[in-house]
Design a protein around this motif. Structure first.
Motif, mmCIF file in Angstrom:
data_model
loop_
_atom_site.group_PDB
_atom_site.id
_atom_site.type_symbol
_atom_site.label_atom_id
_atom_site.label_comp_id
_atom_site.label_asym_id
_atom_site.label_seq_id
_atom_site.Cartn_x
_atom_site.Cartn_y
_atom_site.Cartn_z
ATOM 1 N N LEU A 115 0.831 -1.206 0.000
ATOM 2 C CA LEU A 115 0.000 0.000 0.000
ATOM 3 C C LEU A 115 0.866 1.258 0.000
ATOM 4 O O LEU A 115 0.669 2.171 -0.817
ATOM 5 C CB LEU A 115 -0.925 -0.016 1.220
ATOM 6 C CG LEU A 115 -1.816 1.209 1.431
ATOM 7 C CD1 LEU A 115 -2.823 1.337 0.302
ATOM 8 C CD2 LEU A 115 -2.528 1.125 2.778
ATOM 9 N N LYS A 116 1.832 1.315 0.872
ATOM 10 C CA LYS A 116 2.676 2.508 0.996
ATOM 11 C C LYS A 116 3.521 2.752 -0.250
ATOM 12 O O LYS A 116 3.591 3.876 -0.768
ATOM 13 C CB LYS A 116 3.585 2.367 2.218
ATOM 14 C CG LYS A 116 2.830 2.315 3.538
ATOM 15 C CD LYS A 116 3.755 2.004 4.697
ATOM 16 C CE LYS A 116 2.976 1.836 5.994
ATOM 17 N NZ LYS A 116 3.863 1.427 7.115
ATOM 18 N N ILE A 117 4.158 1.704 -0.756
ATOM 19 C CA ILE A 117 5.024 1.857 -1.933
ATOM 20 C C ILE A 117 4.213 2.241 -3.165
ATOM 21 O O ILE A 117 4.603 3.111 -3.951
ATOM 22 C CB ILE A 117 5.823 0.558 -2.171
ATOM 23 C CG1 ILE A 117 6.771 0.305 -1.008
ATOM 24 C CG2 ILE A 117 6.597 0.644 -3.486
ATOM 25 C CD1 ILE A 117 7.458 -1.050 -1.051
ATOM 26 N N SER A 118 3.062 1.614 -3.343
ATOM 27 C CA SER A 118 2.234 1.877 -4.519
ATOM 28 C C SER A 118 1.676 3.290 -4.508
ATOM 29 O O SER A 118 1.589 3.948 -5.554
ATOM 30 C CB SER A 118 1.088 0.863 -4.596
ATOM 31 O OG SER A 118 1.566 -0.449 -4.734
ATOM 32 N N VAL A 119 1.281 3.774 -3.339
ATOM 33 C CA VAL A 119 0.767 5.143 -3.237
ATOM 34 C C VAL A 119 1.850 6.150 -3.607
ATOM 35 O O VAL A 119 1.598 7.132 -4.321
ATOM 36 C CB VAL A 119 0.229 5.420 -1.820
ATOM 37 C CG1 VAL A 119 -0.010 6.915 -1.608
ATOM 38 C CG2 VAL A 119 -1.065 4.647 -1.591
ATOM 39 N N LEU A 120 3.067 5.923 -3.143
ATOM 40 C CA LEU A 120 4.178 6.816 -3.482
ATOM 41 C C LEU A 120 4.432 6.818 -4.987
ATOM 42 O O LEU A 120 4.604 7.883 -5.614
ATOM 43 C CB LEU A 120 5.435 6.381 -2.734
ATOM 44 C CG LEU A 120 6.694 7.228 -2.987
ATOM 45 C CD1 LEU A 120 6.457 8.670 -2.566
ATOM 46 C CD2 LEU A 120 7.888 6.637 -2.239
ATOM 47 N N PHE A 121 4.419 5.644 -5.587
ATOM 48 C CA PHE A 121 4.626 5.527 -7.029
ATOM 49 C C PHE A 121 3.483 6.214 -7.788
ATOM 50 O O PHE A 121 3.697 6.898 -8.796
ATOM 51 C CB PHE A 121 4.696 4.041 -7.399
ATOM 52 C CG PHE A 121 5.144 3.767 -8.807
ATOM 53 C CD1 PHE A 121 5.929 4.675 -9.509
ATOM 54 C CD2 PHE A 121 4.780 2.587 -9.442
ATOM 55 C CE1 PHE A 121 6.342 4.420 -10.809
ATOM 56 C CE2 PHE A 121 5.180 2.317 -10.745
ATOM 57 C CZ PHE A 121 5.961 3.250 -11.428
ATOM 58 N N ASN A 122 2.267 6.054 -7.284
ATOM 59 C CA ASN A 122 1.107 6.691 -7.906
ATOM 60 C C ASN A 122 1.234 8.210 -7.866
ATOM 61 O O ASN A 122 0.902 8.907 -8.834
ATOM 62 C CB ASN A 122 -0.162 6.250 -7.183
ATOM 63 C CG ASN A 122 -1.417 6.742 -7.847
ATOM 64 O OD1 ASN A 122 -1.618 6.583 -9.043
ATOM 65 N ND2 ASN A 122 -2.292 7.359 -7.079
ATOM 66 N N SER A 123 1.721 8.724 -6.756
ATOM 67 C CA SER A 123 1.927 10.170 -6.629
ATOM 68 C C SER A 123 2.914 10.678 -7.670
ATOM 69 O O SER A 123 2.712 11.740 -8.276
ATOM 70 C CB SER A 123 2.433 10.495 -5.214
ATOM 71 O OG SER A 123 2.744 11.868 -5.091
ATOM 72 N N VAL A 124 3.970 9.931 -7.897
ATOM 73 C CA VAL A 124 4.975 10.325 -8.893
ATOM 74 C C VAL A 124 4.355 10.372 -10.290
ATOM 75 O O VAL A 124 4.644 11.293 -11.075
ATOM 76 C CB VAL A 124 6.173 9.351 -8.864
ATOM 77 C CG1 VAL A 124 7.125 9.631 -10.021
ATOM 78 C CG2 VAL A 124 6.907 9.459 -7.536
ATOM 79 N N THR A 125 3.491 9.413 -10.624
ATOM 80 C CA THR A 125 2.880 9.418 -11.958
ATOM 81 C C THR A 125 1.988 10.639 -12.148
ATOM 82 O O THR A 125 1.931 11.206 -13.245
ATOM 83 C CB THR A 125 2.060 8.133 -12.213
ATOM 84 O OG1 THR A 125 0.970 8.055 -11.279
ATOM 85 C CG2 THR A 125 2.931 6.899 -12.087
ATOM 86 N N HIS A 126 1.301 11.060 -11.097
ATOM 87 C CA HIS A 126 0.489 12.285 -11.210
ATOM 88 C C HIS A 126 1.385 13.511 -11.419
ATOM 89 O O HIS A 126 1.046 14.402 -12.204
ATOM 90 C CB HIS A 126 -0.352 12.483 -9.950
ATOM 91 C CG HIS A 126 -1.577 11.630 -9.907
ATOM 92 N ND1 HIS A 126 -2.576 11.703 -10.864
ATOM 93 C CD2 HIS A 126 -1.984 10.682 -9.023
ATOM 94 C CE1 HIS A 126 -3.532 10.840 -10.565
ATOM 95 N NE2 HIS A 126 -3.187 10.203 -9.460
ATOM 96 N N PHE A 127 2.495 13.546 -10.719
ATOM 97 C CA PHE A 127 3.417 14.672 -10.861
ATOM 98 C C PHE A 127 3.964 14.770 -12.287
ATOM 99 O O PHE A 127 4.243 15.874 -12.780
ATOM 100 C CB PHE A 127 4.575 14.509 -9.865
ATOM 101 C CG PHE A 127 5.533 15.660 -9.872
ATOM 102 C CD1 PHE A 127 5.251 16.831 -9.186
ATOM 103 C CD2 PHE A 127 6.725 15.577 -10.584
ATOM 104 C CE1 PHE A 127 6.144 17.898 -9.206
ATOM 105 C CE2 PHE A 127 7.619 16.636 -10.606
ATOM 106 C CZ PHE A 127 7.326 17.801 -9.909
#
Length: 371
Positions: A257-269
């Motif tokens: 959950l934590k790693i995927s959310v961080l990666f998801n944030s990067v894709t939005h950026f």
């Protein structure tokens, strides 16, 4: 799912193509999701009374007039969007609640990760193929035809539900008395952020790429092009679902959950800096992988909470309220940003805002991941 994604994937592009501004579209979605939030608990009460299988059946039937109304908007005017919001909003909220209750009840505790993965594979196959099918139909025959086809598919999808059994006892009442609110408090911010993410990743991203990169033409090429770019997620989504499902069953859901959310944030950026169709395809794959990771882990945590609550219907109804509230806020933020800047810049700023907001998903506190 095929019928839903075939139509929902390009509704905003359709509205823009027939002359509505991005500000109007954003305000429409804000009202749409706000209505869904308000209707969530009454619809959860309906599911408690008739059961989730019958809830999905009613959902399918409600979606049909919304598609017909949407197809008639160019002829009869924007007032039909009220009917779209009521019927489609009620349909999608009812489906989400009924489906969540159904699956959370029948899942296996030991192999829930694998079962969630299978569910996600089926959903992602339709998520990938339906925009392509719908896009090609819209290119060849026009978007109105796709809306009618989606309505027919919803009618056909209702047939198996007439012969399936309810997983829970019907004729119940929605019970909030004695509800364990601590379980909800642990996911409030995360659930609102999830709704924010869903609106940005779907509606806004489709509209942004159509306007700023692909170009909205009068010959409907944009539907086929965007459908093709969305279909590239298929293999990545299937592979990610299997891999992440196994991680969850190995009790690594919290880390996932934590790693995927961080990666998801990067894709939005990264979204504002995308400028070619190839880059769109690559980012779609990256975002889909990240979204699959956190969605599977997050859903597993929520299903466990639903079991712990002893108020399964109420808990999932409250989740639906919160996620729709988040999507409504995201649409409102988009309307404000567009009014302060312009169409493209406003959407770019929303991507950056979403990159920060989705980090709130890691604040979810699930007893399952504390064990």
């Amino acid at each position: 799912m095929l019928a839903f994604h075939m139509a929902a994937s390009f509704l905003s592009v359709y509205l823009y193509q027939i002359g509505y501004s991005v500000t109007f579209i954003a305000l429409f979605w804000m009202a749409f999701y706000l209505f869904k939030a308000i209707a969530s608990l009454p619809l959860a009460s309906l599911v408690a009374r008739i059961g989730p299988k019958h809830g999905i059946l009613v959902s399918n039937i409600l979606f049909i007039p919304s598609m017909i109304a949407f197809a008639l908007v160019p002829l009869w005017g924007p007032w039909l969007l009220v009917a779209v919001a009521v019927f489609q909003g009620g349909s999608s909220a009812l489906y989400s609640i009924a489906y969540g209750i159904d699956f959370s009840k029948i899942k296996s505790f030991e192999h829930a990760g694998k079962e969630l993965a299978y569910m996600n594979v089926v959903e992602k196959i339709t998520t990938a193929l339906s925009p392509l099918i719908g896009g090609l139909l819209a290119f060849w025959l026009g978007p109105q035809v796709v809306l009618v086809v989606a309505a027919v598919l919803f009618l056909l999808a209702a047939v198996p539900l007439l012969h399936s059994r309810e997983p829970i006892r019907p004729h119940q009442r929605l019970q909030l008395g004695g509800f364990p609110w601590r379980l909800v408090r642990g996911v409030v911010a995360a659930q609102i952020a999830l709704g924010f993410d869903v609106f940005t990743s779907g509606t806004v991203w489709w509209l942004f790429t159509s306007i700023s990169i692909i170009g909205i033409q009068t010959n409907n090429e944009v539907y086929a092009a965007n459908g093709l770019l969305m279909s590239v997620i298929l293999i990545a989504a299937i592979a990610a679902s299997y891999a992440f499902g196994k991680l969850i069953d190995r009790h690594r859901g919290g880390d996932l959950l934590k790693i995927s959310v961080l990666f998801n944030s990067v894709t939005h950026f990264m979204r504002p800096f995308i400028g070619t169709p190839v880059a769109i395809a690559g980012l779609n794959i990256a975002n889909e992988t990240a979204t699959t990771g956190y969605t599977l882990a997050y859903t597993k945590g929520n299903f466990d909470n639903a079991d712990l609550s002893g108020r399964r219907v109420a808990y999932i109804g409250i989740l639906e309220l919160l996620s729709n509230l988040g999507a409504s806020v995201a649409a409102g933020v988009l309307a404000l940003l567009v009014m302060l800047t312009n169409d493209v810049r406003g959407m770019e700023y929303l991507f950056l805002v979403t990159a920060a907001v989705v980090l709130l998903i890691v604040t979810a506190r699930f007893p399952l991941y504390k064990k």
